[in-house]
Design a protein around this motif. Structure first.
Motif, PDB file in Angstrom:
ATOM      1  N   ASP A  27      -7.279  -7.576   4.470  1.00 29.75           N
ATOM      2  CA  ASP A  27      -6.077  -8.243   5.256  1.00 29.75           C
ATOM      3  C   ASP A  27      -4.819  -8.195   4.443  1.00 29.75           C
ATOM      4  OD1 ASP A  27      -4.221  -9.494   6.924  1.00 29.75           O
ATOM      5  OD2 ASP A  27      -5.607 -11.226   7.050  1.00 29.75           O
ATOM      6  N   PHE A  28      -4.098  -7.179   4.868  1.00 28.09           N
ATOM      7  CA  PHE A  28      -2.780  -7.258   4.159  1.00 28.09           C
ATOM      8  C   PHE A  28      -1.446  -7.723   4.891  1.00 28.09           C
ATOM      9  CE2 PHE A  28      -5.202  -3.614   1.859  1.00 28.09           C
ATOM     10  CZ  PHE A  28      -5.507  -4.332   0.867  1.00 28.09           C
ATOM     11  N   GLY A  29      -2.093  -8.292   6.013  1.00 29.15           N
ATOM     12  CA  GLY A  29      -1.065  -9.231   6.702  1.00 29.15           C
ATOM     13  C   GLY A  29       0.296  -8.312   6.966  1.00 29.15           C
ATOM     14  N   THR A  30       1.656  -8.751   6.891  1.00 28.31           N
ATOM     15  CA  THR A  30       2.651  -7.807   7.086  1.00 28.31           C
ATOM     16  C   THR A  30       3.108  -6.876   6.121  1.00 28.31           C
ATOM     17  OG1 THR A  30       4.004  -9.634   6.065  1.00 28.31           O
ATOM     18  CG2 THR A  30       3.375  -9.749   8.648  1.00 28.31           C
ATOM     19  N   GLY A  31       2.053  -6.491   5.135  1.00 25.90           N
ATOM     20  CA  GLY A  31       2.390  -5.683   4.011  1.00 25.90           C
ATOM     21  C   GLY A  31       2.374  -6.107   2.617  1.00 25.90           C
ATOM     22  N   LEU A  32       2.353  -5.640   1.756  1.00 25.37           N
ATOM     23  CA  LEU A  32       2.517  -5.832   0.457  1.00 25.37           C
ATOM     24  C   LEU A  32       3.921  -5.480  -0.274  1.00 25.37           C
ATOM     25  CD1 LEU A  32      -0.996  -4.982  -0.958  1.00 25.37           C
ATOM     26  CD2 LEU A  32      -0.440  -7.177  -0.249  1.00 25.37           C
ATOM     27  N   PRO A  33       4.293  -6.290  -1.082  1.00 27.81           N
ATOM     28  CA  PRO A  33       5.726  -5.729  -1.900  1.00 27.81           C
ATOM     29  C   PRO A  33       5.446  -4.388  -2.338  1.00 27.81           C
ATOM     30  CG  PRO A  33       4.925  -7.913  -2.618  1.00 27.81           C
ATOM     31  CD  PRO A  33       3.711  -7.294  -1.824  1.00 27.81           C
ATOM     32  N   GLY A  34       6.238  -3.451  -1.821  1.00 27.31           N
ATOM     33  CA  GLY A  34       6.328  -2.066  -2.093  1.00 27.31           C
ATOM     34  C   GLY A  34       5.366  -1.154  -1.314  1.00 27.31           C
ATOM     35  N   LEU A  35       4.693  -1.836  -0.573  1.00 29.65           N
ATOM     36  CA  LEU A  35       3.649  -0.980   0.549  1.00 29.65           C
ATOM     37  C   LEU A  35       3.755  -1.673   1.708  1.00 29.65           C
ATOM     38  CD1 LEU A  35       0.412  -0.577  -1.787  1.00 29.65           C
ATOM     39  CD2 LEU A  35       2.197   0.904  -1.610  1.00 29.65           C
ATOM     40  N   GLY A  36       4.335  -0.902   2.537  1.00 30.41           N
ATOM     41  CA  GLY A  36       4.601  -1.487   4.175  1.00 30.41           C
ATOM     42  C   GLY A  36       3.429  -1.571   4.894  1.00 30.41           C
ATOM     43  N   LYS A  37       3.582  -2.253   6.047  1.00 35.42           N
ATOM     44  CA  LYS A  37       2.415  -2.667   6.940  1.00 35.42           C
ATOM     45  C   LYS A  37       1.996  -1.572   7.697  1.00 35.42           C
ATOM     46  CE  LYS A  37       1.762  -5.302  11.235  1.00 35.42           C
ATOM     47  NZ  LYS A  37       2.298  -6.502  11.931  1.00 35.42           N
ATOM     48  N   GLU A  38       3.026  -0.647   7.925  1.00 34.84           N
ATOM     49  CA  GLU A  38       2.361   0.625   8.812  1.00 34.84           C
ATOM     50  C   GLU A  38       1.560   1.328   7.949  1.00 34.84           C
ATOM     51  OE1 GLU A  38       5.362  -0.439   8.753  1.00 34.84           O
ATOM     52  OE2 GLU A  38       5.781  -1.203  10.820  1.00 34.84           O
ATOM     53  N   LEU A  39       2.086   1.729   6.851  1.00 34.75           N
ATOM     54  CA  LEU A  39       1.536   2.363   5.566  1.00 34.75           C
ATOM     55  C   LEU A  39      -0.032   2.027   5.232  1.00 34.75           C
ATOM     56  CD1 LEU A  39       2.661   4.273   2.447  1.00 34.75           C
ATOM     57  CD2 LEU A  39       0.555   2.604   2.349  1.00 34.75           C
ATOM     58  N   LEU A  40      -0.174   0.690   5.082  1.00 36.35           N
ATOM     59  CA  LEU A  40      -1.310   0.037   4.789  1.00 36.35           C
ATOM     60  C   LEU A  40      -2.345   0.144   6.084  1.00 36.35           C
ATOM     61  CD1 LEU A  40      -0.337  -3.075   2.886  1.00 36.35           C
ATOM     62  CD2 LEU A  40      -1.411  -1.241   2.042  1.00 36.35           C
ATOM     63  N   ALA A  41      -1.860  -0.121   7.385  1.00 34.34           N
ATOM     64  CA  ALA A  41      -2.632  -0.089   8.461  1.00 34.34           C
ATOM     65  C   ALA A  41      -3.199   1.356   8.627  1.00 34.34           C
ATOM     66  CB  ALA A  41      -1.690  -0.406   9.538  1.00 34.34           C
ATOM     67  N   GLU A  42      -2.446   2.487   8.373  1.00 31.89           N
ATOM     68  CA  GLU A  42      -2.803   3.726   8.530  1.00 31.89           C
ATOM     69  C   GLU A  42      -3.895   4.011   7.515  1.00 31.89           C
ATOM     70  OE1 GLU A  42       0.354   6.538   8.155  1.00 31.89           O
ATOM     71  OE2 GLU A  42       1.188   6.253  10.152  1.00 31.89           O
ATOM     72  N   HIS A  43      -3.740   3.563   6.346  1.00 35.47           N
ATOM     73  CA  HIS A  43      -4.501   3.725   5.228  1.00 35.47           C
ATOM     74  C   HIS A  43      -5.959   3.208   5.501  1.00 35.47           C
ATOM     75  CE1 HIS A  43      -4.500   4.556   0.497  1.00 35.47           C
ATOM     76  NE2 HIS A  43      -5.977   5.089   1.096  1.00 35.47           N
ATOM     77  N   LEU A  44      -6.087   1.900   5.901  1.00 34.05           N
ATOM     78  CA  LEU A  44      -7.273   1.196   6.262  1.00 34.05           C
ATOM     79  C   LEU A  44      -8.041   2.063   7.493  1.00 34.05           C
ATOM     80  CD1 LEU A  44      -5.966  -2.473   6.255  1.00 34.05           C
ATOM     81  CD2 LEU A  44      -7.633  -1.269   4.628  1.00 34.05           C
ATOM     82  N   ALA A  45      -7.148   2.541   8.354  1.00 31.14           N
ATOM     83  CA  ALA A  45      -7.837   3.196   9.482  1.00 31.14           C
ATOM     84  C   ALA A  45      -8.464   4.478   8.850  1.00 31.14           C
ATOM     85  CB  ALA A  45      -6.821   3.716  10.397  1.00 31.14           C
TER      86      ALA A  45
END
Length: 230
Positions: A47-65
């Motif tokens: 769970d990265f919530g709304t993203g991490l500093p330097g890594l956006g929410k959308e990028l992380l959501a795609e990566h987790l998928a």
């Protein structure tokens, strides 16, 4: 469509009712084998919530998928390969399933190691920890190690930058894993992995932004997790 993509698509389509076993990924604290060694792997919940500093929410959501896709395909390939072997099949189709399994399984496991060590409230390295003493003894200083590790992560190619420990000797080394399963140092333990496939950074940093992405990841590494692996 190339052979790798085709087989990945076929394997994904073979997934049945879904993932129902307890997660077996590395880093699950005190994880033990399930009572059923043939149970499917379950995608771990990061769970990265709304993203991490330097890594956006959308990028992380795609990566987790994408990671979940590796889990699904690993399960399908394990089932299909075992079913073929039980039937005594050993032809080219089965051989290709085995080759593909190395790619998908390693992709699943490396993503788990990568995601587990990312945190918005990452702990900094503990200078007194044996891992950092070993880093200093090997490279001269933490900064010298990081420079070498960063250079590994920014090599031309598709893969992963990895800090490894050889359990047989305690030796540390930086390694480059091509794709997921090539150039792997057999028997070595991955302490820190950084995904440098394009999908890990292009959305936020562009095609030429890998070095900036690696610099951003540096501040997200939770050294409590990495030190525990040592």
């Amino acid at each position: 469509m190339d052979r790798r993509t085709l087989l990945g698509t076929l394997a994904a389509g073979a997934v049945g009712a879904g993932l129902h076993a307890k997660g077996l990924g590395p880093g699950a604290t005190d994880a033990k084998p399930t009572e059923n060694p043939l149970a499917d792997y379950a995608a771990r919940a990061f769970d990265f919530g709304t993203g991490l500093p330097g890594l956006g929410k959308e990028l992380l959501a795609e990566h987790l998928a994408l990671y979940k896709g590796y889990v699904s395909r690993t399960n399908a390939l394990l089932r299909d390969t075992l079913a073929a072997e039980r039937e005594g099949k050993a032809g080219p189709a089965v051989q290709e399933l085995r080759r593909r399994l190395g790619f998908e399984f390693s992709g699943m496991r490396l993503h788990e190691l990568y995601f587990e060590a990312l945190s918005a409230s990452a702990a900094t390295p503990s200078a007194s920890h044996p891992l950092h003493q070993a880093i200093a003894a090997t490279w001269g200083s933490f900064d010298a190690w990081w420079a070498a590790f960063r250079a590994t992560c920014t090599m031309t190619g598709i893969g992963w930058g990895v800090l490894l420990k050889d359990p047989a000797t305690g030796r540390l080394m930086n390694a480059w894993f091509q794709d997921h399963e090539n150039a792997v140092a057999v028997g070595a333990q991955a302490l820190l992995v950084v995904d440098v496939w394009e999908h890990a950074y292009v959305r936020d940093y562009g095609a030429t932004g890998r070095a900036k992405y690696v610099d951003a990841v540096k501040s997200l590494i939770d050294w409590r997790v990495v030190e525990k692996r040592f």
